[in-house]
Design a protein around this motif. Structure first.
Motif, PDB file in Angstrom:
ATOM      1  N   HIS A  51     113.411  15.571 100.608  1.00  7.06           N
ATOM      2  CA  HIS A  51     114.019  15.135  98.838  1.00  7.06           C
ATOM      3  C   HIS A  51     111.860  14.215  98.579  1.00  7.06           C
ATOM      4  CE1 HIS A  51     117.709  15.904  98.851  1.00  7.06           C
ATOM      5  NE2 HIS A  51     118.575  14.871  99.556  1.00  7.06           N
ATOM      6  N   ALA A  52     111.672  13.630  99.026  1.00 11.42           N
ATOM      7  CA  ALA A  52     110.964  12.666  99.304  1.00 11.42           C
ATOM      8  C   ALA A  52     109.364  13.797  98.582  1.00 11.42           C
ATOM      9  CB  ALA A  52     109.759  12.157  99.904  1.00 11.42           C
ATOM     10  N   ALA A  53     109.771  15.225  99.696  1.00 18.33           N
ATOM     11  CA  ALA A  53     108.523  15.648  99.602  1.00 18.33           C
ATOM     12  C   ALA A  53     108.282  16.762  98.071  1.00 18.33           C
ATOM     13  CB  ALA A  53     108.820  16.331 100.761  1.00 18.33           C
ATOM     14  N   ARG A  54     109.776  17.020  98.229  1.00 15.33           N
ATOM     15  CA  ARG A  54     109.988  17.849  96.561  1.00 15.33           C
ATOM     16  C   ARG A  54     109.693  17.066  95.628  1.00 15.33           C
ATOM     17  NH1 ARG A  54     114.526  17.629  93.948  1.00 15.33           N
ATOM     18  NH2 ARG A  54     115.349  16.560  95.320  1.00 15.33           N
ATOM     19  N   ILE A  55     110.306  15.689  95.283  1.00 18.91           N
ATOM     20  CA  ILE A  55     110.035  14.735  93.944  1.00 18.91           C
ATOM     21  C   ILE A  55     107.964  14.465  94.116  1.00 18.91           C
ATOM     22  CG2 ILE A  55     110.640  12.560  93.172  1.00 18.91           C
ATOM     23  CD1 ILE A  55     112.346  14.190  93.311  1.00 18.91           C
ATOM     24  N   PHE A  56     107.383  14.563  95.181  1.00 20.03           N
ATOM     25  CA  PHE A  56     106.511  13.551  94.843  1.00 20.03           C
ATOM     26  C   PHE A  56     105.410  15.260  94.800  1.00 20.03           C
ATOM     27  CE2 PHE A  56     106.797  10.261  98.441  1.00 20.03           C
ATOM     28  CZ  PHE A  56     107.689   9.760  97.784  1.00 20.03           C
TER      29      PHE A  56
END
Length: 215
Positions: A143-148
């Motif tokens: 999720h973090a990779a996608r959001i960032f």
């Protein structure tokens, strides 16, 4: 986390001059000492406060005629932060700037508590707990990779459960963020929308450690 004899507060750059004025009004004349890591205030009655900027000076120092003004200006500068907040009961990953959430993903994903049972049962629960933690870490990192990805992240801001947060940031999918400076670890309860909103404001505020005058 602050030690028992210290109180922790978060104050926005805009409110910082007023906070310092009230501190002096409550504790007497204040002596200021500029440090590499912030600004120390020592009051006449023995109270003290350490004011730390939300991010390091990186070639964009705050401007002003005195130390408080410069610190307030630094804290008011926009920065783009990648926040990773998680505990066993849930997680939030977010892009934060100016004390506000620009993009985020918040959810729940249970990790079983430790059990006091012994023998085979204890081993079975330990394996299940480890598997749940691994699944949580992998999911949050994704999720973090996608959001960032859609933002120019300048600093990484971990919080919640220190071990879980470190495991998330060590995931290969977040490798490009590993070299970024990390902000001070933020102690938060199980991340929910309201927790994330407060965390976003705190991450962009001056962190103040206050010690009361001696009894």
């Amino acid at each position: 986390m602050a030690s028992p004899d210290l109180r922790l507060a978060f104050v926005s750059g805009a409110r910082l001059p007023g906070w310092v004025e009230r501190f002096a009004a409550s504790h007497g004349e204040v002596v200021q000492e500029e440090l590499d890591g912030g600004l120390r205030l020592r009051a006449a009655d023995g109270a003290a406060a350490l004011l730390q900027p939300p991010w390091p000076v990186d070639g964009r120092p705050g401007r002003g005629g005195d130390a408080v003004s410069r610190l307030a200006a630094l804290a008011s500068q926009p920065r783009c932060l990648g926040a990773v907040l998680l505990r066993r009961g849930g997680y939030s990953v977010a892009v934060v700037s100016g004390g506000a959430v620009l993009a985020s993903k918040t959810g729940t994903r249970h990790v079983q508590s430790r059990t006091a049972a012994g023998g085979w049962s204890q081993q079975r629960f330990a394996r299940r707990r480890a598997n749940q933690a691994d699944a949580l870490v992998e999911a949050v990192a994704g999720h973090a990779a996608r959001i960032f990805a859609d933002h120019r992240i300048e600093y990484v801001a971990p919080g919640g459960d220190r071990t879980l947060a470190e495991l998330v940031l060590a995931e290969p999918v977040l490798k490009q963020y590993a070299a970024l400076a990390r902000l001070a670890f933020l102690d938060v309860p199980d991340p929910r929308a309201v927790v994330l909103k407060k965390a976003a404001a705190d991450l962009c505020s001056v962190r103040i450690l206050v010690s009361d005058p001696p009894a």
